[in-house]
Design an enzyme around this catalytic site. Structure first.
Site, PDB file in Angstrom:
ATOM      1  CG  HIS A  35      -2.143   0.900   1.003  1.00 59.43           C
ATOM      2  ND1 HIS A  35      -3.360   0.503   0.695  1.00 59.43           N
ATOM      3  CD2 HIS A  35      -2.298   2.354   0.907  1.00 59.43           C
ATOM      4  CE1 HIS A  35      -4.153   1.512   0.373  1.00 59.43           C
ATOM      5  NE2 HIS A  35      -3.526   2.826   0.777  1.00 59.43           N
ATOM      6  CG  HIS A  37      -1.759   6.070  -2.694  1.00 58.91           C
ATOM      7  ND1 HIS A  37      -2.741   5.638  -3.509  1.00 58.91           N
ATOM      8  CD2 HIS A  37      -2.239   5.810  -1.322  1.00 58.91           C
ATOM      9  CE1 HIS A  37      -3.666   5.201  -2.726  1.00 58.91           C
ATOM     10  NE2 HIS A  37      -3.322   5.104  -1.538  1.00 58.91           N
ATOM     11  CG  HIS A 219      -8.231   3.128  -0.675  1.00 51.55           C
ATOM     12  ND1 HIS A 219      -7.380   2.831  -1.853  1.00 51.55           N
ATOM     13  CD2 HIS A 219      -7.353   3.861   0.064  1.00 51.55           C
ATOM     14  CE1 HIS A 219      -6.338   3.046  -1.678  1.00 51.55           C
ATOM     15  NE2 HIS A 219      -6.299   3.873  -0.585  1.00 51.55           N
ATOM     16  CD  GLU A 222      -7.961   5.862   4.846  1.00 52.36           C
ATOM     17  OE1 GLU A 222      -8.569   5.962   3.540  1.00 52.36           O
ATOM     18  OE2 GLU A 222      -6.992   6.834   5.133  1.00 52.36           O
ATOM     19  CG  ASP A 300      -1.923   5.735   2.715  1.00 44.98           C
ATOM     20  OD1 ASP A 300      -2.340   5.339   1.652  1.00 44.98           O
ATOM     21  OD2 ASP A 300      -2.817   6.151   3.451  1.00 44.98           O
ATOM     22  CG  ASP A 301      -0.235   8.957   0.552  1.00 37.69           C
ATOM     23  OD1 ASP A 301      -0.240   8.929  -0.566  1.00 37.69           O
ATOM     24  OD2 ASP A 301      -1.474   9.020   1.126  1.00 37.69           O
TER      25      ASP A 301
END
Ligand SMILES: [Zn+2]
Length: 358
Positions: A35, A37, A219, A222, A300-301
């Site tokens: 995961h 991005h 997704h 969340e 994630d980011d």
């Protein structure tokens, strides 16, 4: 906070294991990263460089090199997060920027012990600056191939549709993703605000992707609760769920995820940064783990949340008291949940055993 400081620092301090012995280095634990991005994987320093190159004025939140304070649990907070993400993405304009981004993301992953990376991208958002959707796709997949060759890291791509856009756009994207299935695309995702629209609006796009042999990995769970995870399973036939962590609120759903061995791509630092949970201790890693729900921890980011892959495992160790044997099991779950070829999976699982035995 501690987990935010690990972004570009060398090895994190060695934390004591539960038995008092020196802990094994989590950066050496082989794992799959499922995961991450595209723009969100960028180094802060690279963003500063690119903004300079193109004369883009960055807001202070992106200039400081420190993760911005975000609260995405309300719509305004999510909007702010998306706006920062959009500004960062607007700095990726040329093929060499994409090459650099992927190469550096691979380097960071390798440094954190990642042995297999599945990176997520919506090529439509890069298309206008790269000459259209097909050229954007070609440039991205070329960059992935080159970075994989140069760093030795196995990298594959998930094409993610944006749920804020029309479901017909998602279908177009799904067809495109299928067309590139033999060029490194392994899955199809759905990102952005789960609170908008319904997963079932995207069921045709996901059917196209699945029929084309791609993994469905939307997704869910969340920003929205367990119902959004059920929607991913029922309406999109998800083989893996992005986040999925809110399934912890529903024991029946946990049993279902465990029975079907649907891997949840849990991103603890992201959850805390976006206010899904108040503190690292509140992310229900134990609940999912004890219920037998497979997890693949992800960053994630990192650009916006300030920590990369190894820091997520560090957080399981420090905030949730995962033993090294349990951390090794988390790493195995990430490998089993990946789309890596069978021989690669076998090799990684053996290396995880060696890490634990070492
Ligand atoms: Zn995500």
């Amino acid at each position: 906070m501690e987990q935010f400081s690990a972004g570009h620092t060398p090895n994190p301090p060695c934390t004591p294991a539960r038995d008092g012995a020196a802990a094994r280095d989590l950066r050496r634990l082989p794992k799959a990263h499922l995961h991450l991005h595209f723009t969100g994987s960028m180094r802060s320093a690279t963003l500063l460089d690119l903004a300079d190159k193109y004369g883009v004025h960055l807001p202070e939140a992106l200039r400081s090199g420190e993760p911005p304070q975000l609260r995405a649990t309300d719509e305004r907070g999510w909007f702010r997060f998306q706006r920062l993400y959009d500004i960062a993405r607007s700095c990726l304009r040329a093929p060499e920027d994409i090459q650099r981004l992927v190469h550096e993301a691979a380097e960071e992953d390798v440094r954190d012990g990642s042995r297999w990376l599945e990176i997520q991208v919506d090529p439509t958002s890069y298309a206008p600056r790269l000459g259209g959707l097909i050229p954007a796709m070609e440039i991205i997949l070329d960059a992935v191939r080159t970075a994989s060759r140069d760093t030795g890291l196995g990298i594959r791509v998930l094409i993610a549709a944006n749920r804020m856009k029309h479901p017909l756009d998602a279908r177009t994207l799904a067809r495109l993703a299928v067309r590139y299935a033999d060029r490194g695309v392994i899955g199809f995702g759905l990102s952005n605000d789960e609170r908008r629209g319904f997963a079932r609006d995207f069921d045709r796009a996901f059917a196209i992707a699945r029929e084309g042999g791609l993994l469905a990995a939307p997704h869910g769970g969340e920003l929205s609760g367990p119902a959004s995870v059920r929607d991913c399973l029922d309406d999109l036939h998800a083989g893996r769920v992005g986040h999925g962590v809110r399934a912890a609120e529903d024991p029946a759903l946990l049993r279902r995820l465990a029975e079907r061995q649907v891997t949840c791509e849990v991103c603890p630092a992201s959850n805390v940064a976006l206010g899904v949970y108040e503190k690292p201790e509140d992310v229900p890693l134990r609940t999912l783990f004890d219920a037998g729900v497979p997890m693949a921890l992800g960053a994630d980011d990192p650009l916006l949340f300030g920590s990369r892959l190894a820091a997520q495992y560090e957080l399981a160790r420090t905030a949730h008291d995962f033993s090294d044997a349990e951390l090794a099991e988390l790493a195995r779950q990430s490998v089993r949940g990946s789309c890596a070829p069978e021989d690669e999976r076998r090799r990684l699982l053996a290396e995880i055993d060696a890490w634990l035995a070492g």
